[in-house]
Every structure is written in structure tokens, then in C-alpha cells.
Scaffold this active site. Structure first.
Site, PDB file in Angstrom:
ATOM      1  N   ASP A  15       0.843  -1.187   0.000  1.00 23.99           N
ATOM      2  CA  ASP A  15       0.000   0.000   0.000  1.00 23.99           C
ATOM      3  C   ASP A  15       0.883   1.243   0.000  1.00 23.99           C
ATOM      4  O   ASP A  15       2.114   1.175   0.160  1.00 23.99           O
ATOM      5  CB  ASP A  15      -1.018   0.002   1.142  1.00 23.99           C
TER       6      ASP A  15
ATOM      7  N   ASN B 256      -4.139  12.803   0.650  1.00 25.49           N
ATOM      8  CA  ASN B 256      -5.531  13.259   0.565  1.00 25.49           C
ATOM      9  C   ASN B 256      -5.741  14.547   1.358  1.00 25.49           C
ATOM     10  O   ASN B 256      -6.451  15.459   0.909  1.00 25.49           O
ATOM     11  CB  ASN B 256      -6.467  12.167   1.081  1.00 25.49           C
TER      12      ASN B 256
ATOM     13  N   ASP C  53      -7.045  10.203  -5.835  1.00 29.14           N
ATOM     14  CA  ASP C  53      -7.538   9.269  -6.858  1.00 29.14           C
ATOM     15  C   ASP C  53      -6.583   9.209  -8.047  1.00 29.14           C
ATOM     16  O   ASP C  53      -6.352   8.134  -8.627  1.00 29.14           O
ATOM     17  CB  ASP C  53      -8.928   9.700  -7.328  1.00 29.14           C
TER      18      ASP C  53
ATOM     19  N   GLU D  10      -6.013   2.216  -0.373  1.00 26.77           N
ATOM     20  CA  GLU D  10      -4.722   2.372  -1.051  1.00 26.77           C
ATOM     21  C   GLU D  10      -3.917   1.076  -1.029  1.00 26.77           C
ATOM     22  O   GLU D  10      -2.717   1.073  -1.297  1.00 26.77           O
ATOM     23  CB  GLU D  10      -3.912   3.494  -0.381  1.00 26.77           C
TER      24      GLU D  10
END
Length: 338
Positions: free
Chosen positions: A215, A223, A232, A258
Site C-alpha cells: 500500500d 488526501n 484518486d 490504497e
């Protein structure tokens, strides 16, 4: 590589339609021929019985030797057609020789009715009435051809339009059910069936299977600082980067958020180590268009024959969290208990 496709509803409906066309094209002409044959057979039987009764009652002498003198009167009672169908009637003497014949010889196959000519219950001759089945066969074959043309055209149109739309809709639904809408990768719902299939193949061919979980490090910070749209975009760029550097036989899955999973086929632990190091370096060196670097932490686990998916995933997941605790942007291999 997408999971193996099962037979779709559209394919099953197409098979049903084609089966109905074939069965109809075969069954209806056969039934039509049988009905027509039975109808003709009944007409021949009725004609034979009535003609035989008239012959014995009105014409034929008691001594068959005199029948040849009455062939004109006998022929007047015979028929060469019944309800539009050509027939042939022959009167035979007791010895089997033909006395009178009406109607031209007919082509085989023939439908024959034989009626005995009785004198006080004793057979003194026979009346044979025959008709050709060839016209009935021709009509039935023509009916079969018409049904094939009509049914085939209807089936082709059905497959071309309604079933094609249904197939496209099924493909769209299946794609949405099996893929992540953001990255276009496979989702976790298909991993179990993929793992079972590849695990069985590995056992048959004595191959190894490895699972990699990774990840994005500090993805929440991405974010928070740059917004979810930017997050995204990072996920899409990362999935595209990794997709280009795994083999076509491997499966890249968005495991959630993620987090990603790779089901790497025909891969032992040494090959898996090389894979995760390559991916770690590629991601770390890639420019994602942000002020901060993007890195990943990875865990890898080699799956033993007969090992369950959940155990392999837990093994790789634990290794990934070890990499995070050790400072991120690195990988660890999981220790299998088997």
C-alpha cells in the site's frame, strides 16, 4: 488477466433458441409426414374394403378362371386416384397372377393395403391398393427447409440484436462486479476463485505461487494536503505503473483503499523477492506530479501447495506491516507456518 468467464445467460438463451430451431425443423416434418401417411393409409384401407366388397358382390364369378372375361367390368370398379393422390389397384387371382391392373406403376417407397377376395370365407384372390409416399416425403422435406430458413433467420436476428444487447449488458455487469471502478483493476471479490484455480494448476504442474500485498505510504497525508481528487489520480497512476511491470499471467487487484494485492503465478520466493524490489524502486523513482515523494511498503509470501488463500494473505499482510514499522519504502517476506 481477467478471471475465466462462465457461460453467460445470453449464450444459454442462444443455445436454447438454436436447439428449438433444430428440434422444430426435425420434429414438425416428421410429425407432418406421419400424420399424412396415416391419413393416406386410412383412405387406402377404406378404398380397398369397399372395392373388394363391390367386386365380390357385383362382378367376380365364383370361378376365378372366368375373371379374365370380366376384366372390363372389374376395371370399372377400380380407382387410379383417391383424394387427389395417385393410386394403383391390382386384382390378383388365387395363384398370384395379376388379372386386372389400374394405374401406372408408382415409385418407391410404397404404402400398400391388401384385401382378400373371399368366397364363402375362402380366399379366391386378392385386391392390392398402393400409393407412393414420395410426394409426402417431398412435402415434408420442403416443410423442413422452410422451417430451417424461417427459424434460422429468426434465430440470427435474435442473436444479432436482443441477445447481443443482453450479452453486452452481461459483460458490463460482470466487469463492474469484478473490477474496481477507479483504477480498472480486479477487485477482491474475484481473488478467491482465481487463487483456487491457480493453486490447482500449480499443484498439477509442480509450480509455486506467491502473493504480494502493498500500500501507499502516508496516503492519508496525500488526501489531506492535496485533496481526494489528487489521491484518486495517484491511485490510478500507481495502478497503471504496476500493471505495466507485472507479467500478463499475474493478477493485480485493488484490495481496498490504497492497498493492492498481486497474485503472482509460477513464482517462487526468489522470483517474488526480485519482483517486490523492482516495484518498490519503480514507485519511489516515479514522478507523480506532487511536491512529496510517493513510496510503497510491501509484503510477500510464497504459498505452499494446498495452502488456503486467507493464510497466504495474512502472511503477506503481516510482512507488509513489518515493513511499515521498519520505516516504510521497503519490503519484508512473510514466514509461512507450513
Amino acid at each position: 488477466m481477467p478471471p475465466g468467464d462462465d457461460r453467460s445467460l445470453a449464450d444459454l438463451l442462444r443455445l436454447v433458441v438454436l436447439t428449438l430451431v433444430v428440434v422444430t425443423a426435425l420434429a414438425v416434418p416428421v410429425i407432418h409426414f406421419d400424420v399424412q401417411r396415416r391419413y393416406l393409409d386410412g383412405n387406402l384401407a377404406t378404398l380397398s374394403v369397399l372395392t373388394a366388397e363391390q367386386l365380390m358382390r357385383q362382378v367376380i364369378a365364383r370361378d376365378p378362371e372366368f375373371w379374365v372375361y370380366e376384366d372390363g367390368r372389374i376395371g370399372g370398379l377400380l380407382r387410379d386416384e383417391v383424394r387427389g393422390v395417385a393410386v394403383r389397384q391390382v386384382v390378383y387371382a388365387e395363384g398370384g397372377e395379376a388379372v386386372v391392373e389400374i394405374g401406372a406403376p408408382l415409385p418407391a417407397p410404397l404404402l400398400i393395403q391388401r384385401q382378400w377376395l373371399l368366397d364363402a370365407g375362402r380366399p379366391v384372390g386378392a385386391l392390392e391398393t398402393s400409393a407412393s409416399l414420395r410426394p409426402l416425403l417431398r412435402d415434408s422435406l420442403l416443410l423442413a427447409l422452410v422451417l430451417v430458413v424461417i427459424g434460422g433467420t429468426g434465430a440470427a436476428l435474435l442473436c444479432r440484436y436482443p441477445l447481443a444487447r443482453l450479452r453486452r449488458a452481461e459483460c458490463d455487469i460482470r466487469y463492474l462486479a469484478e473490477h474496481d471502478p477507479l483504477t480498472g483493476l480486479l477487485n477482491r471479490h474475484v481473488v478467491e476463485s482465481l487463487f483456487e484455480r491457480e493453486s490447482a494448476r500449480a499443484r498439477r504442474h509442480h509450480l509455486r505461487l506467491s502473493i504480494v500485498i502493498f500500500d501507499i505510504d502516508h496516503f492519508k497525508r496525500v488526501n489531506d494536503q492535496h485533496g481526494h481528487d489528487c489521491g484518486d489520480r495517484v491511485l490510478r497512476q500507481l495502478s497503471g505503473l504496476v500493471s505495466r511491470h507485472v507479467r500478463a499471467s499475474d493478477y493485480l487487484v485493488r484490495w481496498g483503499g490504497e492497498e493492492f494485492l498481486i497474485l503472482s503465478t509460477h513464482t517462487d520466493l526468489a522470483m517474488a523477492r526480485a519482483l517486490v524490489e523492482k516495484l518498490r524502486r519503480l514507485v519511489a523513482e516515479h514522478d507523480f506530479g506532487l511536491a512529496q515523494p510517493i513510496t510503497i511498503s510491501l509484503g510477500v509470501c510464497a504459498c505452499s501447495p494446498g495452502e488456503e488463500l486467507q493464510h497466504c494473505v495474512s502472511c503477506a499482510d503481516a510482512a507488509m506491516y513489518r515493513a511499515k514499522r521498519a520505516g516504510r519504502n521497503r519490503w519484508f517476506e512473510g514466514a509461512s507456518t507450513r
